[in-house]
Design a protein around this motif. Structure first.
Motif, PDB file in Angstrom:
ATOM      1  N   UNK A   1       0.852  -1.192   0.000  1.00 21.73           N
ATOM      2  CA  UNK A   1       0.000   0.000   0.000  1.00 21.73           C
ATOM      3  C   UNK A   1       0.887   1.241   0.000  1.00 21.73           C
ATOM      4  N   UNK A   2       0.678   2.097  -0.976  1.00 24.74           N
ATOM      5  CA  UNK A   2       1.420   3.358  -1.054  1.00 24.74           C
ATOM      6  C   UNK A   2       0.429   4.516  -1.086  1.00 24.74           C
ATOM      7  N   UNK A   3       0.572   5.427  -0.140  1.00 25.12           N
ATOM      8  CA  UNK A   3      -0.289   6.609  -0.060  1.00 25.12           C
ATOM      9  C   UNK A   3       0.586   7.835  -0.287  1.00 25.12           C
ATOM     10  N   UNK A   4       0.414   8.481  -1.429  1.00 30.60           N
ATOM     11  CA  UNK A   4       1.240   9.625  -1.830  1.00 30.60           C
ATOM     12  C   UNK A   4       0.405  10.914  -1.716  1.00 30.60           C
ATOM     13  N   UNK A   5       0.702  11.704  -0.694  1.00 33.10           N
ATOM     14  CA  UNK A   5      -0.037  12.939  -0.491  1.00 33.10           C
ATOM     15  C   UNK A   5       0.170  13.935  -1.625  1.00 33.10           C
ATOM     16  N   UNK A   6      -0.919  14.601  -2.021  1.00 37.83           N
ATOM     17  CA  UNK A   6      -0.846  15.618  -3.081  1.00 37.83           C
ATOM     18  C   UNK A   6      -1.673  16.825  -2.660  1.00 37.83           C
ATOM     19  N   UNK A   7      -1.344  17.980  -3.237  1.00 34.05           N
ATOM     20  CA  UNK A   7      -2.134  19.192  -2.990  1.00 34.05           C
ATOM     21  C   UNK A   7      -2.446  19.846  -4.326  1.00 34.05           C
ATOM     22  N   UNK A   8      -3.716  20.085  -4.572  1.00 35.18           N
ATOM     23  CA  UNK A   8      -4.154  20.730  -5.801  1.00 35.18           C
ATOM     24  C   UNK A   8      -5.110  21.870  -5.464  1.00 35.18           C
ATOM     25  N   UNK A   9      -4.769  23.079  -5.838  1.00 38.98           N
ATOM     26  CA  UNK A   9      -5.628  24.255  -5.700  1.00 38.98           C
ATOM     27  C   UNK A   9      -5.896  24.651  -4.249  1.00 38.98           C
TER      28      UNK A   9
ATOM     29  N   UNK B   1      -8.025  20.801   1.541  1.00 38.83           N
ATOM     30  CA  UNK B   1      -8.536  19.487   1.147  1.00 38.83           C
ATOM     31  C   UNK B   1      -7.386  18.489   1.135  1.00 38.83           C
ATOM     32  N   UNK B   2      -7.417  17.537   2.054  1.00 35.77           N
ATOM     33  CA  UNK B   2      -6.382  16.511   2.149  1.00 35.77           C
ATOM     34  C   UNK B   2      -6.634  15.443   1.088  1.00 35.77           C
ATOM     35  N   UNK B   3      -5.636  15.233   0.207  1.00 36.76           N
ATOM     36  CA  UNK B   3      -5.777  14.295  -0.907  1.00 36.76           C
ATOM     37  C   UNK B   3      -4.542  13.407  -1.006  1.00 36.76           C
ATOM     38  N   UNK B   4      -4.712  12.255  -1.651  1.00 47.18           N
ATOM     39  CA  UNK B   4      -3.573  11.373  -1.895  1.00 47.18           C
ATOM     40  C   UNK B   4      -3.875  10.466  -3.076  1.00 47.18           C
ATOM     41  N   UNK B   5      -2.807  10.098  -3.795  1.00 45.77           N
ATOM     42  CA  UNK B   5      -2.900   8.996  -4.745  1.00 45.77           C
ATOM     43  C   UNK B   5      -2.603   7.713  -3.971  1.00 45.77           C
ATOM     44  N   UNK B   6      -3.424   6.692  -4.167  1.00 46.34           N
ATOM     45  CA  UNK B   6      -3.258   5.425  -3.458  1.00 46.34           C
ATOM     46  C   UNK B   6      -2.973   4.324  -4.471  1.00 46.34           C
ATOM     47  N   UNK B   7      -1.865   3.604  -4.255  1.00 45.13           N
ATOM     48  CA  UNK B   7      -1.496   2.476  -5.112  1.00 45.13           C
ATOM     49  C   UNK B   7      -1.542   1.189  -4.299  1.00 45.13           C
ATOM     50  N   UNK B   8      -2.189   0.185  -4.850  1.00 46.35           N
ATOM     51  CA  UNK B   8      -2.271  -1.132  -4.217  1.00 46.35           C
ATOM     52  C   UNK B   8      -1.572  -2.141  -5.124  1.00 46.35           C
ATOM     53  N   UNK B   9      -0.553  -2.809  -4.591  1.00 47.04           N
ATOM     54  CA  UNK B   9       0.179  -3.825  -5.338  1.00 47.04           C
ATOM     55  C   UNK B   9       0.201  -5.103  -4.516  1.00 47.04           C
ATOM     56  N   UNK B  10      -0.720  -6.002  -4.831  1.00 46.03           N
ATOM     57  CA  UNK B  10      -0.888  -7.235  -4.051  1.00 46.03           C
ATOM     58  C   UNK B  10      -1.036  -6.913  -2.569  1.00 46.03           C
TER      59      UNK B  10
END
Length: 381
Positions: free
Chosen positions: A197-205, A209-218
């Motif tokens: 599980x990878x949670x990559x925090x991002x900020x847009x505008x 607003x707390x946001x993140x891209x989440x990647x699931x690999x097995x």
């Protein structure tokens, strides 16, 4: 149906407004955009004290046992002051777990706020896309929903997939959503700290607003036995809660703009007396009232008319998104030069509007859903 607020709901709304008024959220939002990462107040403790994390969790599991209508009242107050509080993802995630007996052991800590969940949003099929899909990092295309092998409720399976711009994922303990297990849409819950599980925090505008891209690999995921109707309703609940936040923001934008139009004078007259100003404010009021009515409809439909919930929530999201965009632009134009400067709050509401209209399938996606639902009903008739 009776859509008048009960005494308890009025108290809930006023208590939320009072609790949030203790914090200078707008000033903190401006400082956060200036690069002060610790400027935003930690409002989760306030939410815990008020019982908001457990709004949609049954009383037997330590929650308040309330419904979407009540959650919308709280989210509306958060939207009024652009409060950076991770309730949107948490409430939808707990709604799924509350409908899944396999998720019951997790509900106590989630209701108290000792642990926090985020919703991995997967859009159910509609007349345009017949598969379950997730938001993509770029463009308006949709990513396929995460997938894995089949497992019985309570068992662990391995899931892989990508989610973009997930609200409230940074700092969440649990990630709750939908995966296609051997092709069947199934609820899953994932420990955010698990391997894969990878949670990559991002900020847009919008820094609030707390946001993140989440990647699931097995990633190891526990299978939930929530019915498919609950998984579909979770997406529409997210639309309704986002609409409630937007309506709250529109209320503030309109109140501030009207107050300024009354006190600002040119050529010996209040600028609110000029048609160009009064008509623009009236248009915001029209959209606000329209959105609020649809929001109440959505709040009733989740339990009172489940077959209508998709239409009601999508309509509320569509109208509220456009109302916030219109309200923020009008707020800037009514205030003139000062409204476009960094010293004023108007740009903060404009930023919130531009981000909100793109999240969770976007305002346009909700509008497409409304059209699809109405055309399907017309064809059936």
């Amino acid at each position: 149906m009776n859509l008048a607020l009960s005494d308890e709901q009025v108290l809930l709304r006023e208590a939320a407004r009072g609790a949030l008024s203790r914090f200078k959220t707008l000033e903190a939002a401006r400082e956060a955009l200036d690069g002060k990462g610790d400027a935003l107040p930690d409002l989760w403790q306030t939410a815990k004290e008020a019982g908001w994390p457990g709004l949609l969790i049954d009383e037997e599991h330590g929650g308040a046992g309330l419904d979407a209508f009540d959650a919308m009242l709280v989210l509306g107050e958060c939207g009024r002051v652009l409060a950076s509080i991770p309730l949107l993802g948490h409430l939808v995630a707990t709604a799924i777990l509350n409908d899944a007996p396999a998720g019951a052991p997790l509900l106590g800590d989630l209701a108290s706020g000792e642990r926090r969940a985020a919703y991995l949003a997967v859009k159910p099929p509609d007349d345009l896309i017949e598969e379950w899909t997730a938001d993509a990092r770029v463009s308006s295309r949709r990513e396929p929903a995460p997938s894995g092998g089949r497992g019985a409720p309570g068992e662990q399976v391995r899931v892989s997939g990508e989610f973009a711009f997930v609200p409230d994922a940074p700092g969440a303990d649990l990630l709750v959503g939908v995966a296609l297990l051997d092709g069947e849409p199934t609820g899953v819950v994932i420990e955010a700290g698990s391997d894969g599980v990878e949670v990559e925090g991002v900020m847009r505008y919008d820094a609030t607003r707390s946001l993140a891209h989440v990647s699931l690999k097995d990633a190891p995921a526990t299978v939930l036995d929530a019915p498919q109707s609950s998984l579909e309703a979770a997406w529409h609940l997210a639309q309704a809660l986002l609409a409630a936040e937007s309506i709250g923001s529109v209320e503030t934008a309109l109140d501030v703009s009207v107050a300024y139009a009354k006190e600002r004078h040119t050529f010996g007259r209040a600028i609110g007396s000029y048609q160009a100003v009064k008509h623009s404010l009236t248009e915001v009021l029209r959209q606000l009232d329209n959105g609020r009515s649809l929001l109440y409809y959505a709040g009733w439909a989740r339990r009172g008319g489940p077959d209508e919930f998709a239409l009601a929530a999508s309509a509320a999201r569509s109208v509220a998104g456009r109302a916030l965009d219109q309200g923020a632009r009008t707020m800037i134009s009514v205030h003139g030069g000062i409204g476009a400067t960094w010293e004023h709050d108007a740009p903060l509401f404009f930023r919130r509007a531009q981000l909100t209209r793109r999240l969770l399938g976007g305002t346009s996606g909700a509008t497409d859903r409304v059209a699809g639902e109405l055309l399907t009903a017309a064809a059936a008739a």
